[in-house]
Motif scaffolding. Sequence first.
Motif, PDB file in Angstrom:
ATOM      1  N   LEU A   1       6.784   5.144  -6.079  1.00 14.02           N
ATOM      2  CA  LEU A   1       5.709   6.104  -6.250  1.00 14.02           C
ATOM      3  C   LEU A   1       6.334   7.383  -6.782  1.00 14.02           C
ATOM      4  CD1 LEU A   1       2.705   6.946  -5.682  1.00 14.02           C
ATOM      5  CD2 LEU A   1       3.525   7.826  -3.489  1.00 14.02           C
ATOM      6  N   LYS A   2       5.793   7.880  -7.882  1.00 11.56           N
ATOM      7  CA  LYS A   2       6.370   9.057  -8.525  1.00 11.56           C
ATOM      8  C   LYS A   2       5.345  10.176  -8.617  1.00 11.56           C
ATOM      9  CE  LYS A   2       9.493   6.262 -11.383  1.00 11.56           C
ATOM     10  NZ  LYS A   2       9.889   5.880 -12.760  1.00 11.56           N
TER      11      LYS A   2
ATOM     12  N   ILE B   1      -2.930   3.862  -3.288  1.00 13.70           N
ATOM     13  CA  ILE B   1      -2.957   2.712  -4.173  1.00 13.70           C
ATOM     14  C   ILE B   1      -2.629   1.455  -3.380  1.00 13.70           C
ATOM     15  CG2 ILE B   1      -0.520   2.952  -4.859  1.00 13.70           C
ATOM     16  CD1 ILE B   1      -1.404   2.112  -7.721  1.00 13.70           C
ATOM     17  N   ARG B   2      -3.235   0.338  -3.808  1.00 12.05           N
ATOM     18  CA  ARG B   2      -2.982  -0.965  -3.183  1.00 12.05           C
ATOM     19  C   ARG B   2      -2.618  -1.972  -4.270  1.00 12.05           C
ATOM     20  NH1 ARG B   2      -6.502  -5.509  -1.657  1.00 12.05           N
ATOM     21  NH2 ARG B   2      -8.306  -4.339  -2.418  1.00 12.05           N
ATOM     22  N   TYR B   3      -1.561  -2.723  -4.010  1.00  2.81           N
ATOM     23  CA  TYR B   3      -1.111  -3.765  -4.919  1.00  2.81           C
ATOM     24  C   TYR B   3      -1.322  -5.136  -4.291  1.00  2.81           C
ATOM     25  CZ  TYR B   3       1.446  -0.578  -8.015  1.00  2.81           C
ATOM     26  OH  TYR B   3       1.790   0.389  -8.923  1.00  2.81           O
TER      27      TYR B   3
ATOM     28  N   ALA C   1       3.117   0.591   3.213  1.00  2.00           N
ATOM     29  CA  ALA C   1       2.775  -0.467   4.156  1.00  2.00           C
ATOM     30  C   ALA C   1       2.665  -1.766   3.400  1.00  2.00           C
ATOM     31  CB  ALA C   1       1.465  -0.146   4.874  1.00  2.00           C
ATOM     32  N   SER C   2       2.827  -2.871   4.115  1.00  2.00           N
ATOM     33  CA  SER C   2       2.639  -4.173   3.492  1.00  2.00           C
ATOM     34  C   SER C   2       1.906  -5.089   4.455  1.00  2.00           C
ATOM     35  CB  SER C   2       3.985  -4.786   3.071  1.00  2.00           C
ATOM     36  OG  SER C   2       4.768  -5.166   4.192  1.00  2.00           O
TER      37      SER C   2
ATOM     38  N   TYR D   1       0.839  -1.196   0.000  1.00  2.00           N
ATOM     39  CA  TYR D   1       0.000   0.000   0.000  1.00  2.00           C
ATOM     40  C   TYR D   1       0.878   1.251   0.000  1.00  2.00           C
ATOM     41  CZ  TYR D   1      -3.146  -3.388   2.351  1.00  2.00           C
ATOM     42  OH  TYR D   1      -3.873  -4.487   2.712  1.00  2.00           O
ATOM     43  N   TRP D   2       0.396   2.257  -0.684  1.00  2.00           N
ATOM     44  CA  TRP D   2       0.941   3.612  -0.546  1.00  2.00           C
ATOM     45  C   TRP D   2      -0.166   4.490   0.050  1.00  2.00           C
ATOM     46  CZ3 TRP D   2       5.815   5.156  -0.873  1.00  2.00           C
ATOM     47  CH2 TRP D   2       6.727   4.416  -1.632  1.00  2.00           C
ATOM     48  N   TYR D   3       0.183   5.160   1.140  1.00  2.00           N
ATOM     49  CA  TYR D   3      -0.719   6.103   1.786  1.00  2.00           C
ATOM     50  C   TYR D   3      -0.078   7.491   1.786  1.00  2.00           C
ATOM     51  CZ  TYR D   3      -3.891   2.634   3.953  1.00  2.00           C
ATOM     52  OH  TYR D   3      -4.826   1.660   4.184  1.00  2.00           O
TER      53      TYR D   3
END
Lengths: 111, 112
Positions: free
Chosen positions: B77-78, B47-49, B93-94, B33-35
């Motif tokens: 993340l760009k 976004i969540r992968y 986060a993972s 996850y990117w928060y």
Amino acid sequence: GESVGLHLPTLSVQEGDNSIINCAYSNSASDYFIWYKQESGKGPQFIIDIRSNMDKRQGQRVTVLLNKTVKHLSLQIAATQPGDSAVYFCAENPRTDKLIFGTGTRLQVFP
Amino acid sequence: EAGVVQSPRYKIIEKKQPVAFWCNPISGHNTLYWYRQNLGQGPELLIRYENEEAVDDSQLPKDRFSAERLKGVDSTLKIQPAELGDSAVYLCASSPGANVLTFGAGSRLTVL
């Protein structure tokens, strides 16, 4: 001027007292809840979780209470210590595998 | 175990410049996850992968933000170009599945 977001609700307690941090969640479909602790300059750290089929769960010095009727969650910290000083966030999962975080409460512990 | 590793910890750039953040999740965690966390607020999902697939990018401002997780492990993340309002802490986060996320220390971005 300052953003409203900077004015976190703050709870000030004396070392050794019990702390109660409250959270109102928004989605009645949420079935999983977590409390996170975030110290300055660090990422949120997991404290305790609870599923919606429970109304209470205890950990080491911490207890989470869930009241689904009023969509309220609380975190109780027993014998609060200086190391407990941080911002505490509740998070809910509305059955979408996406955690939604609340605004947070700052806990200040005084000696 | 190293936990979730992020870099850089701090980045200061001028508006309109590009910036990239890197995340190495906990070994074996398929979900990443990117928060974004604005000052005084809770983290908000960008976004969540699941492995290399972006399964939820509904909150990612796609005009200027992009992310990738090419081999299902590390992620970047760009932001290009950065705007003043992008100043925030970007948290990675993972998790091994759902729910209990382990966060990194975050990358604090200041856009001048």
